[in-house]
Design an enzyme around this catalytic site. Sequence first.
Site, PDB file in Angstrom:
ATOM      1  N   HIS A   1      11.114   7.123  11.538  1.00  0.00           N
ATOM      2  CA  HIS A   1      10.469   5.585  11.216  1.00  0.00           C
ATOM      3  C   HIS A   1      11.144   4.784  11.922  1.00  0.00           C
ATOM      4  CE1 HIS A   1       9.108   2.887   8.360  1.00  0.00           C
ATOM      5  NE2 HIS A   1       8.315   3.776   7.836  1.00  0.00           N
TER       6      HIS A   1
ATOM      7  N   ARG B 277       4.961   4.891  11.679  1.00  0.00           N
ATOM      8  CA  ARG B 277       5.254   6.360  12.267  1.00  0.00           C
ATOM      9  C   ARG B 277       3.844   5.957  12.679  1.00  0.00           C
ATOM     10  NH1 ARG B 277       5.021   9.360   5.990  1.00  0.00           N
ATOM     11  NH2 ARG B 277       5.284   7.341   5.031  1.00  0.00           N
TER      12      ARG B 277
ATOM     13  N   LYS C 103      -0.199   6.576  11.358  1.00  0.00           N
ATOM     14  CA  LYS C 103       0.006   5.630   9.747  1.00  0.00           C
ATOM     15  C   LYS C 103      -0.680   3.949  10.710  1.00  0.00           C
ATOM     16  CE  LYS C 103       1.145   6.158   6.272  1.00  0.00           C
ATOM     17  NZ  LYS C 103       2.167   6.366   5.367  1.00  0.00           N
TER      18      LYS C 103
ATOM     19  N   ASP D  45       1.283  -2.438  10.123  1.00  0.00           N
ATOM     20  CA  ASP D  45       2.356  -3.468   9.450  1.00  0.00           C
ATOM     21  C   ASP D  45       2.800  -4.385   9.740  1.00  0.00           C
ATOM     22  OD1 ASP D  45       3.776  -4.375   7.182  1.00  0.00           O
ATOM     23  OD2 ASP D  45       3.759  -2.574   6.027  1.00  0.00           O
TER      24      ASP D  45
ATOM     25  N   CYS E  25       5.882  -5.832   8.799  1.00  0.00           N
ATOM     26  CA  CYS E  25       7.151  -5.764   8.677  1.00  0.00           C
ATOM     27  C   CYS E  25       7.872  -5.291  10.116  1.00  0.00           C
ATOM     28  CB  CYS E  25       7.283  -5.306   7.050  1.00  0.00           C
ATOM     29  SG  CYS E  25       7.077  -3.173   6.826  1.00  0.00           S
ATOM     30  N   TYR E  26       6.885  -4.198  10.858  1.00  0.00           N
ATOM     31  CA  TYR E  26       7.746  -3.310  11.619  1.00  0.00           C
ATOM     32  C   TYR E  26       7.107  -4.101  12.658  1.00  0.00           C
ATOM     33  CZ  TYR E  26       6.265   0.002   8.422  1.00  0.00           C
ATOM     34  OH  TYR E  26       6.874   1.084   7.400  1.00  0.00           O
TER      35      TYR E  26
ATOM     36  N   ASP F 100       2.281  -7.849   5.063  1.00  0.00           N
ATOM     37  CA  ASP F 100       2.214  -6.370   5.818  1.00  0.00           C
ATOM     38  C   ASP F 100       0.072  -6.547   7.053  1.00  0.00           C
ATOM     39  OD1 ASP F 100       0.237  -4.043   5.912  1.00  0.00           O
ATOM     40  OD2 ASP F 100       1.447  -3.594   4.809  1.00  0.00           O
TER      41      ASP F 100
ATOM     42  N   ASP G  23       5.080 -11.617  -0.021  1.00  0.00           N
ATOM     43  CA  ASP G  23       5.761 -11.655  -0.366  1.00  0.00           C
ATOM     44  C   ASP G  23       6.412 -11.729   0.618  1.00  0.00           C
ATOM     45  OD1 ASP G  23       6.925  -8.775   0.817  1.00  0.00           O
ATOM     46  OD2 ASP G  23       4.727  -8.058   0.572  1.00  0.00           O
TER      47      ASP G  23
ATOM     48  N   HIS H 222       8.190  -9.255   3.528  1.00  0.00           N
ATOM     49  CA  HIS H 222       7.303  -9.405   4.798  1.00  0.00           C
ATOM     50  C   HIS H 222       7.180 -10.576   5.076  1.00  0.00           C
ATOM     51  CE1 HIS H 222       5.612  -5.736   3.042  1.00  0.00           C
ATOM     52  NE2 HIS H 222       5.137  -5.684   3.992  1.00  0.00           N
TER      53      HIS H 222
END
Length: 480
Positions: free
Chosen positions: A240, A293, A296, A299, A301-302, A367, A374, A377
């Site tokens: 992850h 991952r 999936k 997003d 945040c990645y 995201d 938020d 993020h």
Amino acid sequence: MAFRPAPSPDDSFPTETSKLQAETEDILIKHLPTGSSSPPVLQRNSHLQFLVRNLVQGFPAPYTSQDASQPWLMYWTLQGFSTLQVALDPANKQKVIDTVMAWQHPDGGFGGGPGQAAHLLPTYAAVCALAIAGRPGPGGGWDQINRKKMYDFFMSLKQPDGSFLVAHHAEVDVRGIYCLLVVAQLLDLLTPELVAGTASFVASCQTYEGGFSSASQPFYSNTSPSTLLQSPRPPLGEAHGGYTFCALAAWTMLQPFSKLAPEPKPKVDIKTLVRWLTHMQGSEAELGGFKGRTNKLVDGCYSWWVGGAFGLLEALGVGQPHEHHKPSEDDDEQENWDDVDDSLYNRKALQEYILYAGQHPAGGLRDKPPKQSDAYHTLSCLAGLSSAQHRMVVSQERREQLISAWTPSSGASSLPDGIRKAVFLDALSWAEEEGGSKVVGGGVNRVNATHPIYNLTMTHTEGIMSHFYAQQIPPRIKKA
Ligand code: FPP
Ligand code: ZN
């Protein structure tokens, strides 16, 4: 007709996952501009207002569930300001310091709020918040951190196999190891005793995919006294992005100790790691955002956890020869980078994901659309944007300046000076590569560079480390 990238294949066998993927791609595509070629704009002011509102008025009701993450809310907000090149005024800084200090646990470390149990994750967030807003001297926070108790707290979490519990009676997780190592580095607490066996544990979390999972099977038998097992333990769970960043950053921070590790030396498979990291970048239909991952959704945040992990490879000597066509101001101009960018991932596409899909129209980042923004993020997207814009490298020149200015410890620290010096130099030799920045949308979208390991600005990192290592930091010489 507007250009539409090919959707991800579903093998003509739709599942819940493939339907969600297709829906996500439909929504993302709608966030690309149609027709006009004007570049995307970072909505700096609305993001600043979002951060100010949270800091000054307090977090709105949906954050109630984050009552045990108050240091994180503080850190995300403050580092959001730093990334946007905004400094707090002295009165607000003092409020931050007093608030953060109320989270220190009497037995060492910081909890998630006043009176809460100490935990490695909020300890990182609290110390980073103090790196940003604190100062030396009475009431400044830095000298009120109980370093002796912090060290004892860390040692009390240590397991026979080199791993650490995240808190008393809790679990082992590489996020905790990352947090512990950052704090130990910033506060000059890192010792060979503290990190003995830790690199082995970190390496054992790498999965067959190449990324890292949260932990691995315990490496010791539960007999009394406990004995280390001979063979490496299997990883626990799935590779992850979040864990991969933490494991790789921990691995990087442990490099000064690698000579001390017994044979056989732990190893990380860099080739499969790089392969996995590159596969985490989404396709054109996913606007080039990162996922955490395999199979999936992308997003924002990645952008930091995975995008930022590429920045860490630099410290391990993994990368490519940097050949820039014209290291000049022109880097900020819109251009087609297809044949000039030699990065391991598409830095232009990641910036576009963040700017087109990651920004919430009402301020803050997110995201993906149609989600709300938020605090978490907002910082992760901004930090990802920063690492996609700037190329941070380990500068031999900066290292030499720091070596010339180094003053050996005058007995103030009980730690071996060679190790302290190596940690200090590794931490502060990062510098922005000249001509290496690539800013989608030009200079108006530029954000501050961030330390690839700590996610603090270089200025804040130098400030706090200069204090705890009792070192003068030579000014950075900006070339004409
Ligand atoms: C899966 O969530 C996410 C995790 C299992 C943990 C992620 C870890 C981090 C982001 C690292 C945090 C780092 C520190 C230092 C605290 P999900 O299933 O909702 O998301 P996914 O579908 O994107 O995997
Ligand atoms: Zn996320």
